[in-house]
Design an enzyme around this catalytic site. Structure first.
Site, mmCIF file in Angstrom:
data_model
loop_
_atom_site.group_PDB
_atom_site.id
_atom_site.type_symbol
_atom_site.label_atom_id
_atom_site.label_comp_id
_atom_site.label_asym_id
_atom_site.label_seq_id
_atom_site.Cartn_x
_atom_site.Cartn_y
_atom_site.Cartn_z
ATOM 1 N N GLY A 173 0.794 -1.222 0.000
ATOM 2 C CA GLY A 173 0.000 0.000 0.000
ATOM 3 C C GLY A 173 0.827 1.273 0.000
ATOM 4 O O GLY A 173 0.484 2.255 -0.659
ATOM 5 N N THR A 174 1.930 1.282 0.740
ATOM 6 C CA THR A 174 2.743 2.492 0.830
ATOM 7 C C THR A 174 3.322 2.868 -0.524
ATOM 8 O O THR A 174 3.273 4.037 -0.939
ATOM 9 C CB THR A 174 3.868 2.305 1.865
ATOM 10 N N ASN A 200 -7.451 3.223 9.597
ATOM 11 C CA ASN A 200 -6.763 2.053 10.121
ATOM 12 C C ASN A 200 -6.644 2.028 11.640
ATOM 13 O O ASN A 200 -6.341 0.982 12.216
ATOM 14 C CB ASN A 200 -5.352 1.955 9.506
ATOM 15 N N GLN A 206 -7.343 -1.063 4.389
ATOM 16 C CA GLN A 206 -8.174 -1.720 5.409
ATOM 17 C C GLN A 206 -9.538 -2.127 4.869
ATOM 18 O O GLN A 206 -10.368 -2.654 5.610
ATOM 19 C CB GLN A 206 -8.364 -0.788 6.612
ATOM 20 N N ALA A 257 -1.838 -7.151 0.278
ATOM 21 C CA ALA A 257 -2.291 -8.529 0.479
ATOM 22 C C ALA A 257 -2.247 -8.969 1.932
ATOM 23 O O ALA A 257 -3.084 -9.762 2.377
ATOM 24 C CB ALA A 257 -1.437 -9.478 -0.368
ATOM 25 N N HIS A 258 -1.285 -8.454 2.697
ATOM 26 C CA HIS A 258 -1.133 -8.971 4.059
ATOM 27 C C HIS A 258 -2.237 -8.505 5.009
ATOM 28 O O HIS A 258 -2.313 -8.971 6.145
ATOM 29 C CB HIS A 258 0.253 -8.614 4.616
ATOM 30 N N THR A 311 11.729 -6.997 -12.207
ATOM 31 C CA THR A 311 11.140 -8.330 -12.305
ATOM 32 C C THR A 311 10.052 -8.510 -11.260
ATOM 33 O O THR A 311 10.245 -8.219 -10.079
ATOM 34 C CB THR A 311 12.230 -9.408 -12.105
ATOM 35 N N CYS A 348 2.732 0.839 11.996
ATOM 36 C CA CYS A 348 3.804 1.625 11.393
ATOM 37 C C CYS A 348 4.355 2.659 12.371
ATOM 38 O O CYS A 348 5.385 3.259 12.140
ATOM 39 C CB CYS A 348 3.294 2.329 10.134
#
Length: 384
Positions: free
Chosen positions: A73-74, A154, A182, A203-204, A240, A333
């Protein structure tokens, strides 16, 4: 009480689903070609990446060309905001002071680097942005504007009506970006019905791997390369691709939406139960923002101000950790900072800020028994 292990910090990151781990192991072992290579090994990897892109686009009612994979996201927030200023002539950013720092710090950098005008929306006592003030800021001049508002906060879980925001932005020809880290994986999104220009996901936050996310960039936006190099990711992001992470993201994304109703019902009941237990057992506790309101906040978290003095509060997180309980005093964070929550500073009184506030965030892997243990642990600490 016997010490248990209870993970209630799912807004920071989530446990990876078993089927996601299996999919990633399969990818790492059997599909190791470079996706940019033209031989069969490379083509297999490239096909899997494009399939993942199409899968995500289908669930969001978007075009596959509008999905750009990032490290999370960042990076996606940085990509969108920086490129909007550089490529689209944006010289005014409108946001709030309770956004994630991926947005706030990027906006501040753009002020220093490019002279961008930064405007903050007024907030009510619960932390909700004033949309009348938004319209006022949108209508004040003809500068090219980017509005950046997170769908779900969040820290306090407040939800914004993005449809209403998108209507205002369309009315004044402003670009709309939403940090939906979120939100994606927990709420349905129809990007034809809610025409945002840009959004971001990681994804996390929905039981996928760390280090992978995506940006939604509406087609024909005019944005150019963010990371120069190869032509990967439609030219937006050279380098890649993290193939194993991308297929893990896809698997987590599919599982999140295929099980959305059942898991949302289950987690909502956990939150309802936790709120009731807190109100009954710790009646002087207060819920920050709208986090104690099941209608106006996300079903995945609560943020609680506890009746503990500042001196005793210094030991609270340590005590919970000793008891095997994982939660957060704010955004993960921020966990290494003593500055406290920038979100809570905007909505709490000085007296309330002297008391500890904790964020508890839930997932499909939590149980009511675990919540009982947490409430009893908090009660004992407060009474001691």
């Amino acid at each position: 009480m016997e010490v248990q292990k209870v993970y209630l910090d799912n807004a920071a990151t989530t446990r990876v689903r078993d089927e996601v781990i299996a999919k990633m192991q399969e990818a790492l072992a059997g599909c190791y070609g470079n996706p940019s290579s033209t031989h069969s090994f490379g083509r297999s990897a490239k096909t899997a990446i494009e399939t993942a892109r199409k899968t995500i686009a289908k669930y969001l009612n978007a075009h596959s060309s509008e999905i750009v994979f990032t490290s999370g996201g960042t990076e996606a927030d940085n990509m969108i905001m920086r490129c909007a200023v550089r490529d689209l002539g944006v010289n005014t950013i409108i946001t709030t002071k309770i956004e994630h720092h991926a947005v706030l710090h990027t906006a501040e950098d753009l002020v220093n680097e490019h002279g961008v005008h930064l405007k903050f929306l007024k907030l009510d006592a619960h932390g909700n942005p004033d949309l009348m003030h938004l319209e006022e800021l949108l209508s004040v001049d003809d500068r090219k504007k980017l509005v950046s508002l997170m769908h779900i906060n969040n820290e306090i879980g407040n939800k914004i009506d993005m449809k209403e925001v998108s209507v205002l932005c369309s009315k004044y020809a402003a670009l709309l970006h939403s940090d939906t880290v979120q939100s994606i994986g927990h709420y349905e999104w129809d990007l034809e019905e809610i025409p945002v220009d840009f959004l971001t996901a990681a994804a996390h936050k929905f039981h996928g791997p760390k280090g992978i996310g995506f940006a939604y960039i509406r087609k024909n936006s005019g944005l150019k390369a963010f990371i120069s190099g190869g032509s990967q990711e439609r030219g937006f992001r050279g380098g890649t691709e993290a193939f194993h992470n991308i297929v893990g993201l896809e698997q987590a994304f599919i599982a999140a939406y295929d099980n959305l109703e059942s898991e949302r019902t289950y987690i909502t009941e956990l939150k309802r139960y936790f709120i009731e237990r807190i109100k009954n057992e710790i009646p002087d506790a207060r819920f920050n923002g709208y986090s104690g309101d099941l209608e106006n906040s996300t079903y995945t978290l609560v943020n609680i101000c506890l009746p503990i003095d500042a001196q005793k509060a210094l030991m609270l997180l340590f005590h919970l950790d000793i008891k095997g309980i994982a939660c957060s005093k704010g955004s993960a964070c921020q966990s290494g900072s003593d500055a406290g929550s920038h979100v809570l500073r905007e909505i709490l009184t000085d007296e309330e800020l002297q008391r500890p506030s904790l964020r508890f965030s839930f997932s499909k892997y939590n149980t009511k028994k675990e919540l009982d243990y947490v409430v009893e642990t908090l009660k004992e600490f407060i009474a001691d």
